[in-house]
Structure formats: structure tokens, C-alpha cells
Scaffold this active site. Structure first.
Site, mmCIF file in Angstrom:
data_model
loop_
_atom_site.group_PDB
_atom_site.id
_atom_site.type_symbol
_atom_site.label_atom_id
_atom_site.label_comp_id
_atom_site.label_asym_id
_atom_site.label_seq_id
_atom_site.Cartn_x
_atom_site.Cartn_y
_atom_site.Cartn_z
ATOM 1 N N ILE A 52 -1.415 3.044 -15.313
ATOM 2 C CA ILE A 52 -1.935 4.291 -14.806
ATOM 3 C C ILE A 52 -2.538 4.125 -13.408
ATOM 4 O O ILE A 52 -2.978 3.035 -13.056
ATOM 5 C CB ILE A 52 -3.035 4.882 -15.742
ATOM 6 C CG1 ILE A 52 -4.196 3.904 -15.916
ATOM 7 C CG2 ILE A 52 -2.459 5.305 -17.052
ATOM 8 C CD1 ILE A 52 -5.381 4.474 -16.717
ATOM 9 N N LEU A 87 -5.993 7.167 1.057
ATOM 10 C CA LEU A 87 -4.645 6.677 1.404
ATOM 11 C C LEU A 87 -4.530 6.182 2.844
ATOM 12 O O LEU A 87 -3.558 6.475 3.545
ATOM 13 C CB LEU A 87 -3.604 7.771 1.146
ATOM 14 C CG LEU A 87 -3.260 7.961 -0.334
ATOM 15 C CD1 LEU A 87 -2.542 9.277 -0.546
ATOM 16 C CD2 LEU A 87 -2.409 6.815 -0.856
ATOM 17 N N CYS A 89 -0.709 12.813 -6.557
ATOM 18 C CA CYS A 89 -1.434 13.636 -5.589
ATOM 19 C C CYS A 89 -2.210 14.774 -6.265
ATOM 20 O O CYS A 89 -1.619 15.644 -6.902
ATOM 21 C CB CYS A 89 -0.469 14.235 -4.581
ATOM 22 S SG CYS A 89 -1.356 15.162 -3.336
ATOM 23 N N LYS A 105 5.203 6.446 -10.338
ATOM 24 C CA LYS A 105 3.829 6.072 -10.691
ATOM 25 C C LYS A 105 3.044 7.323 -11.064
ATOM 26 O O LYS A 105 2.936 8.261 -10.279
ATOM 27 C CB LYS A 105 3.140 5.341 -9.540
ATOM 28 C CG LYS A 105 1.701 4.979 -9.921
ATOM 29 C CD LYS A 105 1.192 3.801 -9.174
ATOM 30 C CE LYS A 105 -0.207 3.440 -9.633
ATOM 31 N NZ LYS A 105 -0.801 2.419 -8.801
ATOM 32 N N LYS A 163 0.873 -1.175 0.000
ATOM 33 C CA LYS A 163 0.000 0.000 0.000
ATOM 34 C C LYS A 163 0.913 1.230 0.000
ATOM 35 O O LYS A 163 2.031 1.172 0.520
ATOM 36 C CB LYS A 163 -0.867 -0.041 1.283
ATOM 37 C CG LYS A 163 -1.740 1.180 1.520
ATOM 38 C CD LYS A 163 -2.951 1.197 0.636
ATOM 39 C CE LYS A 163 -3.676 2.538 0.707
ATOM 40 N NZ LYS A 163 -4.637 2.747 -0.359
ATOM 41 N N MET A 209 -10.402 5.951 -0.881
ATOM 42 C CA MET A 209 -9.860 5.378 0.357
ATOM 43 C C MET A 209 -9.174 6.455 1.207
ATOM 44 O O MET A 209 -9.102 6.331 2.426
ATOM 45 C CB MET A 209 -8.828 4.282 0.051
ATOM 46 C CG MET A 209 -9.298 3.175 -0.884
ATOM 47 S SD MET A 209 -10.732 2.295 -0.302
ATOM 48 C CE MET A 209 -10.044 1.308 0.967
HETATM 49 C C1 LIG Z 1 -9.027 0.395 -3.499
HETATM 50 C C2 LIG Z 1 -7.858 0.931 -4.258
HETATM 51 C C3 LIG Z 1 -6.803 1.495 -3.555
HETATM 52 C C4 LIG Z 1 -5.704 2.002 -4.243
HETATM 53 N N1 LIG Z 1 -4.653 2.520 -3.542
HETATM 54 C C5 LIG Z 1 -3.538 2.943 -4.200
HETATM 55 C C6 LIG Z 1 -2.400 3.391 -3.482
HETATM 56 O O1 LIG Z 1 -2.349 3.364 -2.255
HETATM 57 N N2 LIG Z 1 -1.338 3.838 -4.201
HETATM 58 C C7 LIG Z 1 -1.311 3.856 -5.576
HETATM 59 O O2 LIG Z 1 -0.303 4.261 -6.165
HETATM 60 N N3 LIG Z 1 -2.369 3.387 -6.281
HETATM 61 C C8 LIG Z 1 -3.474 2.942 -5.633
HETATM 62 N N4 LIG Z 1 -4.542 2.444 -6.338
HETATM 63 C C9 LIG Z 1 -4.474 2.409 -7.815
HETATM 64 C C10 LIG Z 1 -4.047 1.026 -8.330
HETATM 65 O O3 LIG Z 1 -2.749 0.682 -7.866
HETATM 66 C C11 LIG Z 1 -4.073 0.967 -9.879
HETATM 67 O O4 LIG Z 1 -3.151 1.928 -10.366
HETATM 68 C C12 LIG Z 1 -5.438 1.278 -10.473
HETATM 69 O O5 LIG Z 1 -6.472 0.761 -9.666
HETATM 70 C C13 LIG Z 1 -5.607 0.736 -11.899
HETATM 71 O O6 LIG Z 1 -5.483 -0.670 -11.963
HETATM 72 P P1 LIG Z 1 -6.743 -1.706 -11.866
HETATM 73 O O7 LIG Z 1 -7.799 -1.225 -12.819
HETATM 74 O O8 LIG Z 1 -6.165 -3.039 -12.213
HETATM 75 O O9 LIG Z 1 -7.215 -1.643 -10.447
HETATM 76 C C14 LIG Z 1 -5.661 1.940 -5.673
HETATM 77 C C15 LIG Z 1 -6.736 1.370 -6.357
HETATM 78 C C16 LIG Z 1 -7.819 0.853 -5.683
HETATM 79 C C17 LIG Z 1 -8.947 0.228 -6.456
#
Ligand SMILES: Cc1cc2nc3c(=O)[nH]c(=O)nc-3n(C[C@H](O)[C@H](O)[C@H](O)COP(=O)(O)O)c2cc1C
Length: 308
Positions: A192, A74, A130, A166, A46, A72
Site C-alpha cells: 500500500i 512529490l 492522487c 500502485k 522516486k 513531501m
Molecule cells: C518520504 C516518503 C516519500 C514517499 N514518496 C513516494 C512516491 O514518490 N511515490 C509513491 O508511490 N510512494 C511514495 N511513498 C510511499 C512508499 O513508497 C510506501 O508505499 C509507503 O511508505 C509504505 O511503506 P513503508 O511503511 O515501508 O514506508 C513515500 C513514502 C515516504 C515515507
């Protein structure tokens, strides 16, 4: 693990090209470990902040056709506790791990990097998405080439670990941001992050569904946008890309490889399909390799780059 799936990311051998992205299952060592047991080749924590964050009040997630909105906020146990979970994971597994950190400026990112240096992580990921911190011209951090450059450069000066930037899709030109990160010395990119944000309205309560009103969009509806942005960035940079956004099948993963990603994240699809998704996608990639005659994942070529 099938030989054809083995791949190399920044000099590190992976048993599978599938990545657990930041924020999904990466809060504890057991969440990370279970993803590896189910076929992930590399896992991400996370995003950790200097101090623990309880995140936003619920509801923090809502399903939409083709994906989820989340706000969420963060929530995370803070860097100290997060690094302890990583140490625990590393006692149990040799699978490579990315520690993700989040801060609002250069100094704090540097401070977190120094702490991450003492961890047993293999890579450092900077969550540069951010939306709430602005530069002197009112540009959010994620969309500011200057801030991204400065942060990545400062982190690279002190980091013991290879640095992954990222990026957010919510910018005018993700390629400009990617080039700034590369010029500052980033070893790889991850894209992304979630799209939007968007919102949903409960018409009976006459209020937003998410307590925080707005949330980032993830899941299958993101895939065409993720593919386009990855392809665009791949056409301009030389460093490897961790691609993600809506992946839920072997076919999706191969599409993203052809768009230019080296390894592929699977996040939201876990909510739809459970952790078996990693093994299923691994198998579907193997099937594709066999059907198409490619020797390995690494042998699947990307499309020709876009030329001006
Ligand atoms: C519930 C949730 C929490 C996330 N928390 C973070 C995070 O803490 N840091 C981050 O860089 N991306 C976070 N993301 C983004 C994911 O890492 C990812 O970039 C994004 O969801 C796209 O991929 P996916 O469609 O496979 O989920 C989060 C996504 C979700 C759904």
C-alpha cells in the site's frame, strides 16, 4: 546471495525479494545503487512528474509512535532528469529497476509512459494515489474505479514495459480498485501507499507540525492494515503483488508473503535502521527458510484465499 532468496517477478530474476519502494532513496542513481549494494533485489525511482517539483515547504516529515507522517509534495527532479539518473544507475548495475511516474490524468500518464519507453527501466509503476484530483462525481482519482481503469488501459496500450499499478489504501474498497486495474491489463499491483493523511499539532505554537498540515502515514504501525488489504486483494486478483507497509524484519516479510505478496518493499524502516536493513531482513528470511524447511522464498505458501 543465498539461493533460497532468488525469486522471479514478472519473468525477471531477482537476487532477493526485497524492493526499494518509490520515494525513499530513489531520487538519484547513487541512492538506488547503495540500496542494491545493501541487499535490495529491485529498486524503484522516486515518482517522476512531467516537470520538476520542489515539493512542499518544510517541515515535511514528523515522527509519530510507530511511524512517520510525510507531506513531501512529490518533490522530484522531473521526468527528463529522473530518467538520466536511471540511465546512470543502469550503467553501473544489472539489478532490475521500476520507474515510478505520477500524473493527474490519462493523457499525462500516457505522455510520461512514452518517455519511459525510451528509458532503461525494467518496469513502469503508476502512482495512482492522487488525492487531489476528482472525477465528475467528486471521487478522488485513487478511489475511482473508472479513472483507474481508463488510465491503466491507456498506459497499457502504449507501454513497452510491464505495468504495475500502485494503489492507495485510502479508499472504500481497495479490491474494487485492484480489480479495475487488473481488468485494464495491469501486469502487477503495488500496495500500500501511505495511509491517512493524518496530522500532528504543536500545542505551544498552536499550529500543525507539518507545514502542509496533513501528511501520509508510513512505517511499522501500518503493517496490520497493509497485511489485511494485501490479503483481501490477493484473494480476488490473479496478478502478482508487490507488498509494502511497515516491514522491518524477516518475520514481517514472511507474513506479507503469506498474505499474498510476491515481493516485499522496505521504505520507512530505512529511517529507523539504516540501509543495513535489507541485508538483515535477507538474513532473517534465510534463517526462517532453514528453520521451517522451506526450500526457497518462492516455496513459502500464501494463506488460503478468502472465499465468499
Ligand atoms: C518520504 C516518503 C516519500 C514517499 N514518496 C513516494 C512516491 O514518490 N511515490 C509513491 O508511490 N510512494 C511514495 N511513498 C510511499 C512508499 O513508497 C510506501 O508505499 C509507503 O511508505 C509504505 O511503506 P513503508 O511503511 O515501508 O514506508 C513515500 C513514502 C515516504 C515515507
Amino acid at each position: 546471495m543465498c539461493k533460497g532468496l532468488k525469486t522471479n517477478f514478472l519473468g525477471v530474476e531477482l537476487a532477493s525479494p526485497l524492493v526499494l519502494p518509490a520515494g525513499v532513496m530513489g531520487m538519484s542513481y547513487s541512492g538506488l545503487k547503495i540500496c542494491v549494494e545493501n541487499g535490495a533485489g529491485i529498486v524503484t525511482s522516486k515518482s517522476l512528474t512531467k516537470l520538476p517539483r520542489s515539493g512542499h515547504e518544510g517541515p515535511v516529515m514528523a515522527e509519530v509512535p510507530g511511524g512517520f507522517l510525510n507531506c513531501m509534495g512529490l518533490c522530484n527532479p522531473g521526468l527528463e532528469e529522473g530518467l538520466a539518473e536511471i540511465a546512470e544507475f543502469k550503467k553501473l548495475s544489472t539489478t532490475p529497476l521500476i520507474v515510478s511516474i505520477f500524473a493527474t490524468g490519462r493523457e499525462e500518464f500516457t505522455e510520461l509512459t512514452l518517455a519511459a519507453n525510451r528509458s532503461s527501466a525494467d518496469f513502469l509503476e503508476l502512482n495512482l494515489s492522487c488525492p487531489n484530483v476528482f472525477d465528475e462525481f467528486g471521487i478522488p482519482l485513487a478511489a475511482s474505479r473508472e479513472q483507474v481503469f481508463e488510465i491503466v488501459r491507456a498506459v497499457k496500450e502504449v507501454s513497452r514495459l510491464p505495468v504495475i499499478a500502485k494503489l492507495s489504501p485510502n479508499v472504500l474498497s481497495i479490491t474494487d480498485i485492484a480489480l479495475a486495474a487488473e481488468a485494464a491489463g495491469a501486469d502487477a499491483l503495488c500496495l500500500i501507499n501511505t495511509l491517512g493523511p493524518g496530522m500532528l499539532i504543536d500545542i505551544y505554537a498552536r499550529k500543525p507540525v507539518l507545514y502542509n498540515r496533513f501528511g501520509g502515514l508510513s512505517g511499522p504501525c501500518l503493517k496490520p492494515i497493509a497485511l489485511k488489504l494485501i490479503y483481501e486483494v490477493y484473494s480476488s486478483v490473479k496478478i502478482p503483488i508487490i507488498g509494502m507497509g511497515g516491514i522491518q524484519s524477516g518475520q514481517d516479510a514472511v507474513e506479507m508473503k503469506m498474505a499474498g505478496a510476491s515481493v516485499i518493499g522496505i521504505g520507512t524502516a530505512i529511517y529507523y535502521h539504516g540501509l543495513e536493513i535489507f541485508n538483515r531482513v535477507n538474513q532473517e528470511i534465510r534463517d526462517f527458510l532453514e528453520e521451517s524447511g522451506y526450500e526457497s522464498w518462492q516455496a513459502i505458501p500464501a494463506l488460503d484465499k478468502i472465499r465468499d
